[in-house]
Design a protein around this motif. Structure first.
Motif, short mmCIF file in Angstrom:
data_model
loop_
_atom_site.label_atom_id
_atom_site.label_comp_id
_atom_site.label_asym_id
_atom_site.label_seq_id
_atom_site.Cartn_x
_atom_site.Cartn_y
_atom_site.Cartn_z
N LEU A 55 0.78 -1.22 0.00
CA LEU A 55 0.00 0.00 0.00
C LEU A 55 0.82 1.28 0.00
CD1 LEU A 55 -0.49 0.87 3.56
CD2 LEU A 55 -0.68 -1.56 3.15
N GLU A 56 0.15 2.32 -0.44
CA GLU A 56 0.66 3.67 -0.22
C GLU A 56 -0.23 4.25 0.87
OE1 GLU A 56 1.46 5.98 -3.90
OE2 GLU A 56 0.38 4.34 -4.81
N THR A 57 0.32 4.95 1.79
CA THR A 57 -0.53 5.35 2.89
C THR A 57 -0.21 6.73 3.44
OG1 THR A 57 -1.36 4.68 5.06
CG2 THR A 57 0.95 4.26 4.63
N ASP A 58 -1.18 7.34 4.00
CA ASP A 58 -0.96 8.59 4.74
C ASP A 58 -2.12 8.71 5.74
OD1 ASP A 58 -0.33 12.07 3.90
OD2 ASP A 58 0.14 10.87 5.64
N ILE A 59 -1.98 9.60 6.68
CA ILE A 59 -2.98 9.73 7.73
C ILE A 59 -3.43 11.18 7.77
CG2 ILE A 59 -3.39 9.48 10.20
CD1 ILE A 59 -0.44 7.79 9.59
N LYS A 142 6.15 6.74 -5.68
CA LYS A 142 4.87 6.57 -6.38
C LYS A 142 3.80 7.51 -5.82
CE LYS A 142 6.07 3.13 -9.08
NZ LYS A 142 6.61 3.57 -10.38
N CYS A 144 1.36 10.53 -4.91
CA CYS A 144 0.74 11.47 -5.84
C CYS A 144 0.64 12.88 -5.27
CB CYS A 144 -0.65 10.97 -6.23
SG CYS A 144 -1.69 10.52 -4.83
N HIS A 145 1.21 13.10 -4.08
CA HIS A 145 1.09 14.42 -3.46
C HIS A 145 2.16 14.56 -2.39
CE1 HIS A 145 -1.38 11.50 -1.23
NE2 HIS A 145 -0.77 12.04 -0.19
N VAL A 231 -5.77 16.63 -8.42
CA VAL A 231 -6.75 15.96 -7.56
C VAL A 231 -6.24 15.84 -6.13
CG1 VAL A 231 -8.19 13.91 -7.24
CG2 VAL A 231 -7.60 14.68 -9.54
N CYS A 232 -5.25 14.98 -5.93
CA CYS A 232 -4.88 14.57 -4.58
C CYS A 232 -4.31 15.70 -3.70
CB CYS A 232 -3.90 13.41 -4.66
SG CYS A 232 -4.48 12.08 -5.75
N ALA A 234 -5.12 18.52 -3.22
CA ALA A 234 -6.16 19.40 -2.65
C ALA A 234 -6.48 19.01 -1.22
CB ALA A 234 -7.43 19.32 -3.50
N ALA A 235 -6.33 17.73 -0.89
CA ALA A 235 -6.77 17.24 0.42
C ALA A 235 -5.68 17.33 1.48
CB ALA A 235 -7.25 15.80 0.29
N TRP A 236 -4.45 17.59 1.09
CA TRP A 236 -3.35 17.55 2.06
C TRP A 236 -2.87 18.95 2.42
CZ3 TRP A 236 -4.65 13.08 -0.07
CH2 TRP A 236 -4.50 11.94 0.70
N HIS B 2 -5.59 9.01 -4.15
CA HIS B 2 -5.22 9.27 -2.77
C HIS B 2 -6.08 8.49 -1.78
CE1 HIS B 2 -8.42 12.06 -3.72
NE2 HIS B 2 -8.63 12.27 -2.44
N ILE B 4 -6.06 5.42 -1.42
CA ILE B 4 -5.18 4.41 -0.82
C ILE B 4 -4.46 5.01 0.38
CG2 ILE B 4 -3.26 2.83 -1.24
CD1 ILE B 4 -4.07 2.86 -4.22
N SER B 5 -4.02 6.24 0.24
CA SER B 5 -3.38 6.93 1.36
C SER B 5 -4.35 7.06 2.53
CB SER B 5 -2.91 8.32 0.94
OG SER B 5 -1.96 8.25 -0.09
N GLY B 8 -4.90 3.85 4.41
CA GLY B 8 -3.78 3.60 5.31
C GLY B 8 -3.91 4.41 6.59
N GLY B 9 -4.38 5.64 6.46
CA GLY B 9 -4.59 6.48 7.63
C GLY B 9 -5.68 5.92 8.52
N ASN B 38 -13.95 15.13 -1.46
CA ASN B 38 -12.88 14.87 -2.42
C ASN B 38 -12.45 13.40 -2.37
OD1 ASN B 38 -10.96 15.34 -4.40
ND2 ASN B 38 -9.48 16.31 -3.02
#
Lengths: 328, 115
Positions: A55-59, A142, A144-145, A231-232, A234-236, B2, B4-5, B8-9, B38
């Motif tokens: 996975l690719e992940t963030d919180i 990989k 995207c943001h 896209v991505c 925008a949320a971070w 995103h 997938i990110s 994970g969170g 989004n």
């Protein structure tokens, strides 16, 4: 089950270094960060690269917490940070280079630095450094943001590579210096100003700097060029004062409606490459109308980074952006 | 992509909770994903299912609340539905809408087990 990596080991703490949080690969000479250099070529905060294959992940909550720390950190150092977002090829880097050179003429004392986000290569940071401004390249692999932890780490490295804090506040953090022992450019500022100091970010404690606290305008600009993606990012939240969306007239006037979240999140839209308008079927008024549909308050500046037309409006906007009340 | 990110969170939040609350399995995970958050719901569900095996989320049933997008019309001052950004006020046709609801993105609650 182990909550660090999900393996069957229920031990208190993993002895295996492979389970340590994923650390970016650091270019010792430039300070560039590559978060995707591990086996899975992704950044997975809090997890090992070995497990990152899946996975690719963030919180997001954790991201926002660190973004808030970044914001306080920027404020404490008199830095106005702008998050530049766009699709690939909108001309972000060209605009940045032109902006840096123009700001040098207008405000020679203003410190400008750049964090460059891309999946791979340091081409963009190299272009920025060629203007003389300090830049740190962040490769997301990989990803995207950019996320807030990446920016936190890159900003810390700017300290030791002549970034805004080093230039504007004449100090650097000793705790960040160990990795750059071989980098002579990291220690070019005046010795009397170099000091280790206790630093409490995010708790309202006054800094024990020996320089006067910042009053009024910020003393430096930090441009964060996000990964080209409408896209991505925008949320971070990265801790920026504002997002600036860049749209080039070669992309089509309906982009704000096709990718509304980004334009809704942006404070300013820059319509770039206007020198090409005579060759295109691009309805500027319609584009602006679409942008205002998704964000009635969005500010809009039309310019060409190549010809220089409209650059003054952008430079004026940046001058206003140095005033902390501008974003209140 | 995103989502997938985000998955994970979510897993990290659930695993942190598992450590604190001492449970081993989640049977139901309820998430709130606003219409204007989004986030593509199907992509998020796919991502969660993809990362679940071998974690506390393995076999968990996923439930999604989708709070509708809502906005204040800056012209007619009414609260109106905003199913997606860039749509007009249903009362006066204005596009000067300020989103007031539907941007939520959070874990609401879950049913957990120790077995």
């Amino acid at each position: 089950m182990c909550v660090i990596c999900g393996c069957a080991d229920s031990g208190e703490k993993h002895p295996d270094p492979a389970h340590a949080p994923a650390a970016p690969q650091v270019n010792a000479q430039t300070g560039d960060l590559h978060f995707g250099a591990g086996a899975a070529r992704v950044s997975v905060p809090g997890m090992s690269q070995a497990r990152a294959i899946k996975l690719e992940t963030d919180i997001l909550g954790e991201n926002n917490r660190i973004a808030a720390q970044n914001r306080q950190h920027f404020h404490a150092h008199g830095v106005t940070a702008l998050n530049l977002v766009s699709s690939p090829g909108s001309g972000k880097t060209t605009l940045l280079c032109a902006t840096i050179l123009a700001l040098k003429r207008r405000h020679p004392a203003l410190a400008v630095s750049v964090i460059e986000g891309d999946q791979q290569t340091s081409f963009d940071a190299d272009r920025i450094r060629a203007t003389g401004a300090p830049a740190i390249q962040v490769n997301t692999g990989k990803g995207c943001h950019l996320d807030a932890p990446m920016v936190a780490e890159a900003f810390a490295r700017l300290h030791t590579h002549g970034g805004p804090a080093a230039d504007a506040a004449h100090h650097h953090h000793d705790d960040h210096a160990s990795a750059e022992a071989d980098d002579s450019t990291a220690h070019s500022h005046d010795a009397p100003h170099t000091h280790g100091h206790e630093h409490e970010h995010g708790h309202g404690h006054p800094h024990s700097h020996d320089h006067a606290p910042h009053h009024g305008d910020a003393t430096s600009l930090l441009f964060i060029e996000n990964v080209g993606n409408l896209v991505c990012p925008a949320a971070w939240d990265l801790g920026e004062a504002a997002k600036v969306a860049i749209l080039s007239v070669t992309e089509g006037e309906d982009k704000p409606l096709k990718y509304p979240d980004m334009f809704a999140a942006a404070r300013l839209m820059i319509l770039n490459k206007t020198d090409l308008l005579p060759h295109l079927q691009f309805d500027v008024a319609r584009c602006i109308e679409f942008a205002r549909r998704v964000n009635p308050a969005i500010e809009i500046i039309q310019l060409s980074a190549t010809s220089g037309a409209g650059m003054d409006a952008w430079l004026n906007w940046l001058e206003h952006a140095l005033d902390p009340d501008f974003f209140a | 992509m995103h989502e997938i990110s985000l998955a994970g969170g979510i897993l990290k939040l659930v695993e942190d909770s598992a450590l604190k609350e001492n449970f081993r399995r989640v049977s139901l995970l309820r998430l709130e994903v606003g219409q204007l958050a989004n986030v593509e719901l199907r992509a998020l569900q796919f991502a969660l299912e993809a990362i679940a095996p071998g974690t506390v989320l393995e076999g968990a049933h996923l439930a999604f609340d989708e709070p509708p997008g809502q906005a204040l019309c800056l012209d007619c001052r009414q609260t109106v539905p905003l199913p997606e950004r860039g749509t007009a006020c249903i009362h006066c046709g204005s596009y000067r809408l300020q989103a007031t609801g539907g941007t939520e993105l959070r874990v609401v609650d879950m049913l957990v087990a120790d077995d």
